[in-house]
Motif scaffolding. Structure first.
Motif, PDB file in Angstrom:
ATOM      1  N   ALA A   1       2.440  -4.187   4.129  1.00  0.00           N
ATOM      2  CA  ALA A   1       2.374  -2.731   4.020  1.00  0.00           C
ATOM      3  C   ALA A   1       1.225  -2.345   3.098  1.00  0.00           C
ATOM      4  N   GLN A   2       0.482  -1.336   3.499  1.00  0.00           N
ATOM      5  CA  GLN A   2      -0.654  -0.895   2.706  1.00  0.00           C
ATOM      6  C   GLN A   2      -0.227  -0.041   1.517  1.00  0.00           C
TER       7      GLN A   2
ATOM      8  N   MET B   1      10.929  -5.015  10.235  1.00  0.00           N
ATOM      9  CA  MET B   1       9.473  -5.129  10.238  1.00  0.00           C
ATOM     10  C   MET B   1       8.812  -3.900   9.618  1.00  0.00           C
ATOM     11  N   TRP B   2       9.496  -3.275   8.680  1.00  0.00           N
ATOM     12  CA  TRP B   2       8.929  -2.081   8.056  1.00  0.00           C
ATOM     13  C   TRP B   2       9.257  -2.064   6.574  1.00  0.00           C
ATOM     14  N   ARG B   3       8.501  -1.294   5.813  1.00  0.00           N
ATOM     15  CA  ARG B   3       8.744  -1.053   4.405  1.00  0.00           C
ATOM     16  C   ARG B   3       8.958   0.437   4.190  1.00  0.00           C
ATOM     17  N   THR B   4      10.115   0.811   3.716  1.00  0.00           N
ATOM     18  CA  THR B   4      10.445   2.215   3.483  1.00  0.00           C
ATOM     19  C   THR B   4       9.401   2.852   2.569  1.00  0.00           C
ATOM     20  N   GLY B   5       8.884   4.002   3.001  1.00  0.00           N
ATOM     21  CA  GLY B   5       7.871   4.722   2.240  1.00  0.00           C
ATOM     22  C   GLY B   5       6.448   4.365   2.595  1.00  0.00           C
ATOM     23  N   SER B   6       6.251   3.429   3.516  1.00  0.00           N
ATOM     24  CA  SER B   6       4.904   3.034   3.922  1.00  0.00           C
ATOM     25  C   SER B   6       4.431   3.868   5.104  1.00  0.00           C
ATOM     26  N   SER B   7       3.109   3.919   5.283  1.00  0.00           N
ATOM     27  CA  SER B   7       2.555   4.598   6.451  1.00  0.00           C
ATOM     28  C   SER B   7       1.982   3.621   7.469  1.00  0.00           C
ATOM     29  N   TYR B   8       1.645   2.392   7.039  1.00  0.00           N
ATOM     30  CA  TYR B   8       1.193   1.412   8.035  1.00  0.00           C
ATOM     31  C   TYR B   8       1.207   0.006   7.464  1.00  0.00           C
ATOM     32  N   ILE B   9       1.209  -0.956   8.405  1.00  0.00           N
ATOM     33  CA  ILE B   9       1.165  -2.379   8.091  1.00  0.00           C
ATOM     34  C   ILE B   9      -0.199  -2.909   8.508  1.00  0.00           C
ATOM     35  N   ARG B  10      -0.871  -3.621   7.617  1.00  0.00           N
ATOM     36  CA  ARG B  10      -2.176  -4.184   7.955  1.00  0.00           C
ATOM     37  C   ARG B  10      -2.058  -5.701   8.130  1.00  0.00           C
ATOM     38  N   SER B  11      -2.998  -6.264   8.848  1.00  0.00           N
ATOM     39  CA  SER B  11      -3.034  -7.710   9.075  1.00  0.00           C
ATOM     40  C   SER B  11      -4.146  -8.326   8.240  1.00  0.00           C
ATOM     41  N   LYS B  12      -3.915  -9.555   7.758  1.00  0.00           N
ATOM     42  CA  LYS B  12      -4.865 -10.233   6.890  1.00  0.00           C
ATOM     43  C   LYS B  12      -4.996 -11.692   7.320  1.00  0.00           C
ATOM     44  N   PHE B  13      -6.214 -12.235   7.170  1.00  0.00           N
ATOM     45  CA  PHE B  13      -6.518 -13.592   7.606  1.00  0.00           C
ATOM     46  C   PHE B  13      -7.431 -14.237   6.560  1.00  0.00           C
ATOM     47  N   GLY B  14      -7.175 -15.487   6.202  1.00  0.00           N
ATOM     48  CA  GLY B  14      -8.005 -16.181   5.238  1.00  0.00           C
ATOM     49  C   GLY B  14      -7.161 -17.104   4.384  1.00  0.00           C
TER      50      GLY B  14
END
Length: 463
Positions: A311-312, A404-417
């Motif tokens: 979550a961002q 698959m969500w976080r209360t109070g979030s507006s979006y989920i981002r993906s990360k790689f590395g």
């Protein structure tokens, strides 16, 4: 609507060989609009194949134009693999109309291999048989829904020869391809900031790295993100490096996270222009990507994430929702791959949902990853990882009721590395005292694609 003019932009947005730049804007009404694509040309023996795709009012029409070259023989059969998206793929039963050179061909399509002499690697395909003699073949079929373009395969049978090819085909039902990212030969030797500019064209961002000064763990002259030619894939790929020597890399020179290292590419921190790359409330998303870890990759008993869904924003965005994590025992043994699920501020976290997958199966091997998510509290998550060399399925996990969500979030981002703990070490002490198992490591990344279904009309709204 025009494609971006710079080579890097074209390579980024059109990195899938037949992905059209005309799909810049995808929204909830896309199936009510006419979308035309004119794709590149693929070769199968002495035959050049061009794909055109149009969609309107809930259907999609796929047109393969095949031209003979070098006095090639007439074609007897054309076979197309339809199984590019697992159970979300169309089958021959989803074809509602078919033509060859303008003539109705519904009665001459089949899902049986018969005597084509083609070694078809799928049991989900359509064969257009008894084709007429012609210099140009226009093979057209209409499906009963929108299907995303995905990498697929086809075969052309002429005489006793069957010529295979890689080509785009219909894949995930109801999904649209929203972006793609691949490395490009023009990026070889370029500094990290130019690679960041390149990635941003496709909705990704490279700003979480040790290329910083001041604070702790800065390593401005190190090579942390680069492109190089890969012999197995026969293309340029991205390479992430994390260092213990000659500098112990840190986490963006932060004084608040001196116990870890971070070198990651992420979806853009922008949920307006790039909402189609993020995971928004009640959306469905598919992430496809390939990665390789080197032989001897050594995790520890602490965290070492190579992929995150996180979550961002909001009050509960501390831990990632999903991570793919190499792990080992405290003495470095039992090296394995895990998938971990967690939910801050709730009791719905499931912890380690995949464990004890031998890391040896991944070392020095390219693997393809396909994740599908429904971003909701009663959501969905699946992950299938396949080794490219021999097709071995290393992980095949699915949970149809997972938060698959976080209360109070507006979006989920993906990360790689690579994002890993120093294992009781701290960059603000001397000596740092990092885990002695840690060493310089790398990870390679390629073929990153994002598909979306049921896009949220108000993606900036928290939930």
């Amino acid at each position: 609507m025009k494609c971006l003019s710079r080579k890097a932009a074209i390579a980024a947005l059109c990195s899938i060989a037949l992905f059209s730049c005309s799909q810049e804007k995808m929204d909830a009404t896309v199936d009510e609009k006419l979308v035309e694509t004119h794709a590149g040309v693929q070769k199968a023996g002495n035959y050049a194949v061009h794909l055109g795709l149009s969609s309107a009012t809930g259907t999609s029409t796929w047109t393969y134009t095949i031209k003979k070259e070098n006095k090639a023989k007439d074609i007897g059969y054309f076979v197309l693999n339809l199984g590019g998206c697992g159970e979300n793929s169309p089958t021959i039963s989803n074809i509602i109309a078919a033509k060859v050179n303008g003539v109705d061909w519904m009665g001459k399509t089949t899902a049986s291999n018969g005597n084509t002499q083609c070694q078809i690697e799928s049991d989900n395909f359509v064969k257009f048989e008894n084709l007429p003699g012609s210099e140009v073949y226009t093979i057209e079929f209409t499906l009963d829904s929108i299907y995303a373009q995905v990498p697929s395969s086809g075969w052309i049978k002429a005489g006793t020869t069957c010529s295979p090819m890689e080509i785009q085909g219909p894949g995930c039902r109801g999904y649209q391809l929203t972006t793609s990212l691949n490395a490009d030969s023009s990026l070889a030797g370029k500094p990290y900031n130019e690679l960041n500019s390149y990635a941003r064209i496709s909705g990704f961002d490279y700003t979480e790295h040790p290329h910083c000064s001041g604070g702790y763990g800065g390593h401005r002259d190190g090579i942390h993100f680069a492109t190089e030619k890969d012999d197995f894939l026969n293309k340029y790929v991205f390479r992430f490096n994390i260092h213990i020597d000659p500098v112990i890399d840190g986490d963006r020179c932060s004084s608040g996270t001196v116990d870890r290292q971070r070198n990651e590419l992420k979806s853009a921190t922008n949920n307006t222009e790039w909402a189609k790359v993020q995971g928004n409330w009640d959306e469905w998303q598919i992430l496809e990507w390939k990665f390789k870890l080197p032989a001897g990759f050594q995790p520890t008993s602490s965290f070492c994430h190579i992929h995150q869904l996180k979550a961002q924003d909001g009050p509960n965005n501390g831990s990632p929702v999903i991570t793919i994590t190499p792990r080992a025992n405290s003495n470095g043994s039992n090296k394995r791959m895990q998938i971990i699920h967690s939910v801050d501020g709730a009791q719905t976290g499931k912890g380690t949902i995949v464990d004890n997958i031998p890391l040896a199966d991944f070392e020095n091997e390219w693997v393809s990853v396909r994740e599908e998510m429904h971003y909701a509290h009663n959501g969905y998550y699946s992950c299938k990882i396949v080794r490219q060399r021999d097709g071995k399925v290393l992980i095949d996990f699915r949970d149809t009721n997972i938060d698959m969500w976080r209360t109070g979030s507006s979006y989920i981002r993906s990360k790689f590395g690579i994002y890993r703990s120093l294992g009781a070490g701290r960059l603000n002490q001397n000596p740092v005292g990092q885990n002695p198992l840690l060493k310089n490591e790398s990870m390679w990344l390629s073929d990153l694609r994002v598909y979306e279904k049921n896009p949220n009309p108000n993606p900036g709204t928290t939930h």
